[in-house]
Every structure is written in structure tokens, then in C-alpha cells.
Design a protein around this motif. Structure first.
Motif, PDB file in Angstrom:
ATOM      1  N   HIS A 154      -0.463  29.407  51.227  1.00 33.46           N
ATOM      2  CA  HIS A 154       0.600  28.695  51.942  1.00 33.46           C
ATOM      3  C   HIS A 154       0.979  27.405  51.220  1.00 33.46           C
ATOM      4  O   HIS A 154       2.170  27.068  51.126  1.00 33.46           O
ATOM      5  N   THR A 167      -3.374  35.078  58.272  1.00 34.80           N
ATOM      6  CA  THR A 167      -3.050  33.805  58.913  1.00 34.80           C
ATOM      7  C   THR A 167      -3.362  33.868  60.408  1.00 34.80           C
ATOM      8  O   THR A 167      -3.936  32.925  60.980  1.00 34.80           O
ATOM      9  N   ASP A 168      -3.000  34.963  61.057  1.00 33.00           N
ATOM     10  CA  ASP A 168      -3.320  35.123  62.475  1.00 33.00           C
ATOM     11  C   ASP A 168      -4.825  35.060  62.711  1.00 33.00           C
ATOM     12  O   ASP A 168      -5.300  34.440  63.683  1.00 33.00           O
ATOM     13  N   TRP A 171      -5.964  31.372  62.526  1.00 31.45           N
ATOM     14  CA  TRP A 171      -5.645  30.628  63.738  1.00 31.45           C
ATOM     15  C   TRP A 171      -6.630  30.972  64.858  1.00 31.45           C
ATOM     16  O   TRP A 171      -7.159  30.073  65.535  1.00 31.45           O
ATOM     17  N   PRO A 196       1.577  26.394  57.773  1.00 30.06           N
ATOM     18  CA  PRO A 196       2.992  26.030  57.951  1.00 30.06           C
ATOM     19  C   PRO A 196       3.299  25.380  59.294  1.00 30.06           C
ATOM     20  O   PRO A 196       4.169  24.511  59.366  1.00 30.06           O
ATOM     21  N   ASP A 197       2.643  25.784  60.366  1.00 31.70           N
ATOM     22  CA  ASP A 197       2.894  25.214  61.688  1.00 31.70           C
ATOM     23  C   ASP A 197       2.134  23.900  61.797  1.00 31.70           C
ATOM     24  O   ASP A 197       0.980  23.854  62.221  1.00 31.70           O
ATOM     25  N   ARG A 198       2.805  22.797  61.447  1.00 30.82           N
ATOM     26  CA  ARG A 198       2.106  21.524  61.333  1.00 30.82           C
ATOM     27  C   ARG A 198       1.655  20.972  62.682  1.00 30.82           C
ATOM     28  O   ARG A 198       0.578  20.391  62.789  1.00 30.82           O
ATOM     29  N   SER A 199       2.476  21.102  63.713  1.00 32.89           N
ATOM     30  CA  SER A 199       2.066  20.566  65.003  1.00 32.89           C
ATOM     31  C   SER A 199       0.844  21.314  65.541  1.00 32.89           C
ATOM     32  O   SER A 199      -0.073  20.697  66.112  1.00 32.89           O
ATOM     33  N   ARG A 200       0.812  22.626  65.347  1.00 29.78           N
ATOM     34  CA  ARG A 200      -0.343  23.398  65.776  1.00 29.78           C
ATOM     35  C   ARG A 200      -1.569  23.024  64.956  1.00 29.78           C
ATOM     36  O   ARG A 200      -2.690  22.923  65.488  1.00 29.78           O
TER      37      ARG A 200
END
Length: 314
Positions: A154, A167-168, A171, A196-200
Motif C-alpha cells: 500500500h 487487507t481485510d 484489519w 489507505p483508510d487513514r481515519s480507521r
């Protein structure tokens, strides 16, 4: 963006400086790959020689073997070797193109049913390996192997079908961590720093940082290590420090520690340089060759961390 070979450090380190002593250690003990990596990072060396040295470890299946990760011996490709290769390519800004496409095909071929990576593929059976990395017939998916690889891909904006399920998995693994150990947390950070999902990622890192402090996984005071237990199965004295989790100031893990805690950690890291110029291997020493080959890797990582925090004196 990965660090380039050009840096503010001098091309010829002053005699007896920490960098000079480390350079002498590398020339004396390191494999060609680490010699060229040292030159790239600290002596304005080029990336091409690093890639050429790394090619010696690449197999026809697109993976890497031949003891690239020193604790796994033998020629066969393994996820841990391949993750090591991706770190090298990332370090010299070559983590892309057909080379990485071949790597992703290899990763696909060795993935478990849930699309992630085992730490050790059963093909290692019959070749020497460290006792703390056992070979089993049906190995489970491991965040330890998968997280750093997914993070690096990424980070370099590599897109491949393998990444979606992997990726899943990362997480799910990171967000469900309850009882962990330092190496697993480091793998989680490697994923979160580039997800990529910065807030998460920030929310997950915040929860993980609280877990690290609650479980005392980071030795916050190097002068009182008895207050911080070593994780089960680790070598005596195999503590992990704030700089092990936050290898660069931009890491999400940096927020887990106060300025004073990080300063003590970096002081301790700088003081660990040994008389021969190298840094020690803190994990189990199970074979002389593995330890000898690992020390230059550890030494380069220590120097890069100190430089990232502007703590390195050339």
C-alpha cells in the motif's frame, strides 16, 4: 516516501564516529546485500547494486529464499524472506513494476484459505530453521507475516488482486487484538502506518497504543527493565522499546509515548552500539551463522532509526 541514498551524512564518516565504526563492522562481517544497503543509505551509493545483490535470493516462483531472512536456512521461498525482500526494495525506492507483480503472484500461491500469509510455508520442512519458527503442515494466517507485506505494498501504491483479502485479514486481525506480543504489534504498526483508510488506521492505532501500555509491552525506562516483563517465548533480555514500535517520527506509534520516553529509548539505542561497531541481536541465538548475518541488518536498522529522529552523530 522511502529514504534515498543521498543524505545529509558525510560520504566519508569521520574516523571513530559511530557511523565510521558501524561501517567497519559492515565491511568486516556483512553479506554483499547489507554492504550495498549500507553504502546506499550512508555513503551515497546507488540502488542498482542493491537490486543486483537481492536478485541472488530470488527464486523462479517469484518469491525469495536462500536465508535472506537469516533465521530460515535453505533455498526455498518463504513469506518471511519475501517480506524482507520487499523491505529492501522499498528502502531503495524500487518496490514496483514487474518484479513486485511476480512477488504478488508468489504471495497468492502460498496464501492460506482466508487469503493471508502463514509465517512459515511447509516447504521449509527438511531445511534448518530457528526453533522459534516451527514448521507445521497446515499453518494458520499470521499478522506477523501479512501485516508488513500489505503495508509496504500500500505504501508503494501497488494494486494487485491479492491485496484485497489480505487487507481485510489485517484489519480483522488488528482490530481484534487483545493479548499480544511486541513482534505482532510491530507488524500491526507496519500495516496501519500505510493502510489507505487513514481515519480507521488512526483509531486502530490509538486502541493498540493503550493495549501496549496496559500490557507493558514497551520498556519505557531502560534503567529499570525489571519492571517490564519479557514476552513468553522470548529470549532473556529481549525487551522492546518505544523506538522498536515507532521506527520513524511519522509513525502512528509515536503518539503512544511521551517525548521523555522516546528520548530515553533513543539514548538506549545509541548506547547499544558495541565495541566492534555493530548492534546486538536481542532474540535467541540459535546458530552462529544466523546471528552473524543478522547483526548487520540490525545495525543498519538502528542507524536509520537514529537518523530519522535526528539523533545520529556522523
Amino acid at each position: 516516501m522511502a529514504e534515498s541514498g543521498a543524505s545529509s551524512l558525510p560520504s566519508t564518516p569521520p574516523a571513530r564516529s559511530p557511523l565510521f565504526r558501524a561501517e567497519q563492522f559492515v565491511w568486516l562481517t556483512a553479506r554483499v546485500l547489507e554492504q550495498r544497503l549500507f553504502a546506499y543509505h550512508f555513503l551515497n551509493g546507488a540502488a542498482d547494486p542493491v537490486e543486483a545483490a537481492l536478485d541472488a535470493y530470488r527464486n523462479e516462483d517469484g518469491g525469495y529464499g536462500h536465508a535472506l531472512e537469516p533465521d530460515l536456512r535453505g533455498p526455498v521461498s518463504q513469506p518471511l524472506h519475501t517480506g524482507h525482500a520487499l523491505r529492501v526494495l522499498d528502502a531503495v525506492e524500487r518496490c514496483g513494476g514487474q518484479r513486485v507483480e511476480r512477488v504478488c503472484r508468489y504471495l497468492t500461491s502460498v496464501s492460506t484459505a482466508d487469503g493471508a500469509l502463514p509465517a512459515i510455508h511447509p516447504s521449509q520442512r527438511g531445511y534448518p530453521a530457528a526453533p522459534f519458527v516451527p514448521v507445521v503442515d497446515n499453518p494458520p494466517s499470521e499478522l506477523l507475516a501479512t501485516g508488513p507485506v500489505v503495508g509496504l505494498l500500500h505504501r508503494n501504491e501497488v494494486w494487485h488482486a491479492w491485496l484485497f483479502r489480505a487487507t481485510d485479514f489485517c484489519w480483522q486481525a488488528v482490530e481484534s487484538l487483545e493479548k499480544s506480543h511486541p513482534y505482532e504489534v510491530e507488524a500491526a504498526v507496519a500495516f496501519l502506518d500505510s493502510a489507505p483508510d487513514r481515519s480507521r488506521a488512526e483509531a486502530a492505532a490509538d486502541r493498540l497504543g493503550r493495549l501496549v501500555r496496559e500490557q507493558r509491552l514497551a520498556a519505557l525506562d531502560p534503567d529499570h527493565l525489571d519492571a517490564f516483563p519479557v514476552a513468553p517465548g522470548y529470549a532473556p533480555g529481549e525487551h522492546h522499546f518505544p523506538h522498536d514500535f515507532a521506527k520513524i517520527p511519522q509513525s502512528l506509534a509515536r503518539a503512544w509515548f511521551t517525548d521523555a520516553e522516546m528520548a530515553r529509548s533513543l539514548d538506549h539505542l545509541a548506547a547499544e552500539q558495541q565495541e566492534d561497531g555493530g548492534w546486538p541481536v536481542r532474540w535467541h541465538h540459535w546458530a552462529p551463522a544466523a546471528t552473524l548475518e543478522a547483526r548487520p541488518v540490525v545495525t543498519i536498522e538502528a542507524l536509520r532509526t537514529l537518523r530519522a529522529y535526528s539523533r545520529f552523530v556522523g
